[in-house]
Write a protein that holds these residues in place. Structure first.
Motif, short mmCIF file in Angstrom:
data_model
loop_
_atom_site.label_atom_id
_atom_site.label_comp_id
_atom_site.label_asym_id
_atom_site.label_seq_id
_atom_site.Cartn_x
_atom_site.Cartn_y
_atom_site.Cartn_z
N ASP A 69 38.82 36.70 42.80
CA ASP A 69 37.37 36.66 42.68
C ASP A 69 37.02 37.12 41.26
OD1 ASP A 69 34.65 36.67 42.87
OD2 ASP A 69 34.55 38.19 44.45
N TYR A 70 36.78 36.17 40.37
CA TYR A 70 36.55 36.49 38.97
C TYR A 70 35.23 37.20 38.72
CZ TYR A 70 40.66 33.76 37.89
OH TYR A 70 41.96 33.32 37.82
N THR A 71 34.36 37.24 39.72
CA THR A 71 33.10 37.97 39.54
C THR A 71 33.31 39.47 39.65
OG1 THR A 71 32.53 37.81 41.88
CG2 THR A 71 31.74 36.04 40.43
N LYS A 72 34.47 39.89 40.17
CA LYS A 72 34.74 41.32 40.35
C LYS A 72 35.79 41.84 39.38
CE LYS A 72 33.25 41.20 45.08
NZ LYS A 72 33.58 41.24 46.45
N VAL A 73 36.15 41.04 38.40
CA VAL A 73 37.13 41.48 37.41
C VAL A 73 36.42 42.30 36.35
CG1 VAL A 73 38.73 40.69 35.63
CG2 VAL A 73 38.62 39.49 37.81
N GLU A 74 36.94 43.49 36.08
CA GLU A 74 36.36 44.33 35.05
C GLU A 74 37.21 44.26 33.80
OE1 GLU A 74 35.19 48.25 36.15
OE2 GLU A 74 34.71 47.63 38.17
#
Length: 51
Positions: free
Chosen positions: A8-13
């Motif tokens: 889930d690339y929206t949760k990558v920091e």
């Protein structure tokens, strides 16, 4: 065959240093584009399409 898990690339920091260096590398290229004749024409076209 091995199954891969989806990321889930929206949760990558990303580290702030990485983002800053990316912005410093990309900003001059964006500026060059908008200073060119092609970029100016694109900007004019987009300026009239958005409210």
């Amino acid at each position: 065959m091995k199954k891969y898990t989806r990321i889930d690339y929206t949760k990558v920091e990303l580290p702030e240093e990485l983002l800053t260096s990316f912005a410093k590398a990309l900003a001059p290229e964006i500026r060059k584009f908008y200073d060119s004749d092609e970029g100016k024409a694109y900007f004019e076209k987009m300026a009239y399409q958005t409210p």
